[in-house]
Write an enzyme that holds these catalytic residues in place. Structure first.
Site, PDB file in Angstrom:
ATOM      1  N   GLY A  11       0.843  -1.184   0.000  1.00 39.24           N
ATOM      2  CA  GLY A  11       0.000   0.000   0.000  1.00 39.24           C
ATOM      3  C   GLY A  11       0.879   1.235   0.000  1.00 39.24           C
ATOM      4  N   MET A  12       0.849   1.993  -1.085  1.00 42.03           N
ATOM      5  CA  MET A  12       1.750   3.137  -1.239  1.00 42.03           C
ATOM      6  C   MET A  12       0.963   4.444  -1.223  1.00 42.03           C
ATOM      7  SD  MET A  12       4.568   1.651  -3.901  1.00 42.03           S
ATOM      8  CE  MET A  12       5.735   2.928  -3.445  1.00 42.03           C
ATOM      9  N   SER A  13       1.392   5.345  -0.345  1.00 42.21           N
ATOM     10  CA  SER A  13       0.673   6.610  -0.143  1.00 42.21           C
ATOM     11  C   SER A  13       1.298   7.776  -0.880  1.00 42.21           C
ATOM     12  CB  SER A  13       0.647   6.933   1.349  1.00 42.21           C
ATOM     13  OG  SER A  13       1.981   7.147   1.813  1.00 42.21           O
ATOM     14  N   SER A  18       6.193   4.351   2.955  1.00 44.85           N
ATOM     15  CA  SER A  18       5.747   3.278   2.056  1.00 44.85           C
ATOM     16  C   SER A  18       6.700   3.111   0.879  1.00 44.85           C
ATOM     17  CB  SER A  18       4.315   3.537   1.571  1.00 44.85           C
ATOM     18  OG  SER A  18       4.204   4.783   0.915  1.00 44.85           O
ATOM     19  N   MET A  37      -3.908   3.751  -2.919  1.00 49.71           N
ATOM     20  CA  MET A  37      -5.312   3.735  -2.509  1.00 49.71           C
ATOM     21  C   MET A  37      -5.879   5.148  -2.549  1.00 49.71           C
ATOM     22  SD  MET A  37      -5.290   1.141   0.751  1.00 49.71           S
ATOM     23  CE  MET A  37      -3.573   1.335   1.234  1.00 49.71           C
ATOM     24  N   CYS A 102     -10.005   3.321   9.609  1.00 51.88           N
ATOM     25  CA  CYS A 102      -9.456   3.201   8.251  1.00 51.88           C
ATOM     26  C   CYS A 102      -8.564   1.969   8.141  1.00 51.88           C
ATOM     27  CB  CYS A 102      -8.677   4.459   7.889  1.00 51.88           C
ATOM     28  SG  CYS A 102      -7.944   4.411   6.237  1.00 51.88           S
ATOM     29  N   GLY A 126       3.693   0.926   5.222  1.00 52.38           N
ATOM     30  CA  GLY A 126       4.792   1.644   5.870  1.00 52.38           C
ATOM     31  C   GLY A 126       4.500   2.001   7.309  1.00 52.38           C
ATOM     32  N   CYS A 199      -6.805  12.490   6.939  1.00 54.67           N
ATOM     33  CA  CYS A 199      -6.598  12.593   5.489  1.00 54.67           C
ATOM     34  C   CYS A 199      -7.685  13.378   4.785  1.00 54.67           C
ATOM     35  CB  CYS A 199      -6.460  11.199   4.884  1.00 54.67           C
ATOM     36  SG  CYS A 199      -7.965  10.217   4.952  1.00 54.67           S
TER      37      CYS A 199
END
Length: 370
Positions: A11-13, A18, A37, A102, A126, A199
């Protein structure tokens, strides 16, 4: 199974944590896929969308380390499972923690399910946490090595089955080492600031944001003896123990929020950081999630956190009923807030957590809601 035959979906932000997570897994020989995501439409009043910038950073990093990447939209799931919960809690006069929800509903449920459809053996994020795997197949979640960054508080609702599919590659290193790796590899996110706050609010004013979704009703601000002190802007804007933003002048000790009366729309305030009304002796919590079995029937001793980055407090935990636990403090604790998480630990092992419903004095008197 060798690493090259093990598929890990990250999962990369668009952040450094991450990015380094994906780099480490790639270096270790795993079959790595990056997933961005999209949980919320971050377009601001000027039409600028921060998610676009974040996804561009994900693309840049994935190209640098040589892994495929995709963007997946979870906006509907996020609205239904996280944001609706967030609003409902504020309507009840509580202070929710959307990050916990979340993680439970999106990052380690909807995202995990999507990753499994891509043939993933594991997902990775991460987060600063660790997973300990035992020969019999069961797992434990441990605090991250970097105490200042440990994020197990926000992961307290993860189940045994979820954690068995999770990897936290940076949980074994400190934040400064993560930055060093990113800079050494010249990753596109190496110098990027850490994101803070919720967020879906971003840099916006919290009151302005919340007022778009919930009508605010001003009311009286009183002491516990009934003396009128001022006017509040709406109970949902205040949390237990809050000092700033009350608009109370005058001499003497600062004022703090000590309670709410939802029926009469009254905000209770008192003077002094150590006012007795801010302290409680035990709490009742529901939405219980334990990673491993615990002895609730006889009760057990452990430590607890009631907010992120708080020092551990010694507690005794036992069953309250089939849907709730009672957490008794060794000594009174200040400003515990309904809606937040109580997270339990045995040393470095995170046992799990629950959502705080009510807070009490030893006498059985309900604190905070008068």
């Amino acid at each position: 199974m060798s690493n090259k035959d093990t598929r890990v979906v990250v999962g990369m932000s668009g952040g450094v944590d991450s990015s380094v997570t994906a780099h480490i897994l790639k270096e270790q020989g795993y079959d790595v896929i990056g997933i961005f995501m999209k949980n919320w439409d971050n377009t601001d009043e000027n039409g600028y969308c921060t998610a676009t910038e974040d996804y561009n950073d994900v693309i840049a990093v994935c190209n640098q380390i040589g892994i495929p990447y995709y963007a997946v939209n979870f906006e509907k799931e996020y609205w239904d499972k996280v944001f609706t919960y967030f609003l409902d809690e504020y309507k009840k006069g509580r202070t929710p923690n959307p990050d916990v929800m979340c993680n439970k509903e999106i990052k380690f449920k909807a995202f995990l399910e999507h990753a499994l459809k891509l043939g993933a053996d594991y997902v990775a994020t991460g987060h600063y946490a660790r997973v300990r795997r035992h020969e019999d197949g069961h797992v434990e979640m441990l605090r991250g090595v970097d105490n200042n960054k440990d994020q197990t508080y926000f992961l307290n609702q993860l189940s045994q089955s979820q954690l068995s599919r999770v990897m936290f590659p940076i949980g074994d290193i400190e934040k400064k080492e993560v930055r060093r790796i990113a800079e050494e590899q010249d990753l596109a996110t190496a110098k990027k600031k850490d994101s803070t706050g919720i967020c879906f609010i971003g840099e916006r004013n919290f009151k302005e944001f919340l007022s778009q979704y919930l009508p605010a009703q001003s009311g009286e601000m009183r002491t516990l003896k009934g003396e009128k002190i001022g006017t509040h802007a709406g109970l949902m804007y205040y949390t237990i123990g809050q000092r700033h933003g009350l608009g109370i002048g005058g001499d003497g000790d600062p004022w703090f929020v000590v309670g709410k009366n939802l029926d009469d729309n009254i905000l209770y305030v008192e003077q002094g950081f150590h006012h007795d009304a801010l302290y409680s002796d035990y709490l009742i919590a529901s939405d219980i999630s334990f990673v491993n079995d615990v002895d609730l029937e006889n009760g057990f001793e452990c430590t607890a956190k009631f907010r992120y980055r708080q020092k551990d407090t010694k507690v005794f935990v036992k069953n309250e009923n089939e849907n709730a636990i009672r957490v008794i403090f060794n000594e009174p604790v200040r400003a515990i807030t309904p809606g937040q998480s109580v997270v339990l630990y045995d040393g470095d092992v995170c046992l799990g957590g629950a959502t705080i419903d009510d807070v009490y004095k030893e006498s059985g008197q309900l604190s905070y809601v008068v």
